[in-house]
Design a protein around this motif. Structure first.
Motif, mmCIF file in Angstrom:
data_model
loop_
_atom_site.group_PDB
_atom_site.id
_atom_site.type_symbol
_atom_site.label_atom_id
_atom_site.label_comp_id
_atom_site.label_asym_id
_atom_site.label_seq_id
_atom_site.Cartn_x
_atom_site.Cartn_y
_atom_site.Cartn_z
ATOM 1 N N ALA A 50 0.912 -1.061 0.520
ATOM 2 C CA ALA A 50 0.240 -0.148 -0.343
ATOM 3 C C ALA A 50 0.931 0.921 -0.123
ATOM 4 O O ALA A 50 2.106 0.994 0.602
ATOM 5 N N SER A 51 0.097 2.313 -0.569
ATOM 6 C CA SER A 51 1.021 3.339 -0.648
ATOM 7 C C SER A 51 -0.099 4.578 -0.354
ATOM 8 O O SER A 51 -1.272 4.491 -0.305
ATOM 9 N N ASN A 52 0.367 5.750 0.938
ATOM 10 C CA ASN A 52 -0.740 6.791 1.023
ATOM 11 C C ASN A 52 -0.744 7.604 -0.954
ATOM 12 O O ASN A 52 0.174 7.403 -1.583
ATOM 13 N N GLY A 55 3.073 9.264 -1.918
ATOM 14 C CA GLY A 55 3.464 8.396 -1.852
ATOM 15 C C GLY A 55 4.898 8.375 -1.286
ATOM 16 O O GLY A 55 6.100 7.778 -0.945
ATOM 17 N N SER A 56 4.257 9.019 0.093
ATOM 18 C CA SER A 56 5.695 9.140 1.079
ATOM 19 C C SER A 56 5.353 8.347 2.124
ATOM 20 O O SER A 56 6.927 8.090 2.931
ATOM 21 N N SER A 57 4.717 7.310 2.258
ATOM 22 C CA SER A 57 4.808 6.368 3.456
ATOM 23 C C SER A 57 4.105 4.983 2.369
ATOM 24 O O SER A 57 2.977 5.150 2.049
ATOM 25 N N ARG A 72 4.616 5.350 -6.883
ATOM 26 C CA ARG A 72 3.454 5.657 -7.715
ATOM 27 C C ARG A 72 3.306 7.819 -8.655
ATOM 28 O O ARG A 72 4.701 7.824 -7.905
ATOM 29 N N ASP A 73 3.661 7.328 -9.518
ATOM 30 C CA ASP A 73 3.338 8.587 -10.203
ATOM 31 C C ASP A 73 1.965 9.873 -10.165
ATOM 32 O O ASP A 73 1.608 9.598 -11.150
#
Length: 132
Positions: A50-52, A55-57, A72-73
């Motif tokens: 999973a990504s917040n 994309g920082s966590s 992610r972009d």
């Protein structure tokens, strides 16, 4: 609502690598945390990574830790899953799914694995087969 389309699956030998992509239909993508979830033969649905929203966590399932990387972009409305050191037990259909609430993120396995309550939109999946 986001339309999600996965790509990048295929047949790979054990120890090989694949990069999955999940393309989202609109700019709202940047507002939502996202997950990769897989369905493997005999195990049902299994949360992977999973990504917040920014994309920082990120969080990975224990079987993915050290082998898979989620990224992610947001400028391209795309989520990725880089998979390395693939094993036959990684064979399955890989889905991307959007968290239900904007800007919400949870890192507990209980939350990430609650497929009915945590996620809203899902893609149709991409098949990954790891075999010699």
């Amino acid at each position: 609502e986001l339309q999600l389309v996965e790509s990048g699956g295929g047949l790979v030998q054990p120890g090989g690598s694949l990069r999955l992509s999940c393309s989202a239909s609109g700019d709202a993508f940047r507002m939502y945390a996202m997950s990769w979830i897989r369905q493997t033969p005999g195990k049902g649905l299994e949360w992977v990574s999973a990504s917040n929203a920014p994309g920082s966590s990120t969080t990975h399932a224990p079987f993915a830790e050290g082998r898979f990387t989620i990224g992610r972009d947001n400028a391209k409305n795309t989520l990725y899953l880089q998979m390395t050191a693939l094993r036959p037990e990684d064979t399955g259909v890989y889905y991307c799914a959007r968290f239900r609430e904007p800007y919400y993120y949870c890192a507990s396995y209980a939350c990430l694995g609650s497929f009915d309550s945590t996620y809203d939109d899902w893609g149709r999946g991409t098949q990954v087969t790891v075999s010699a």
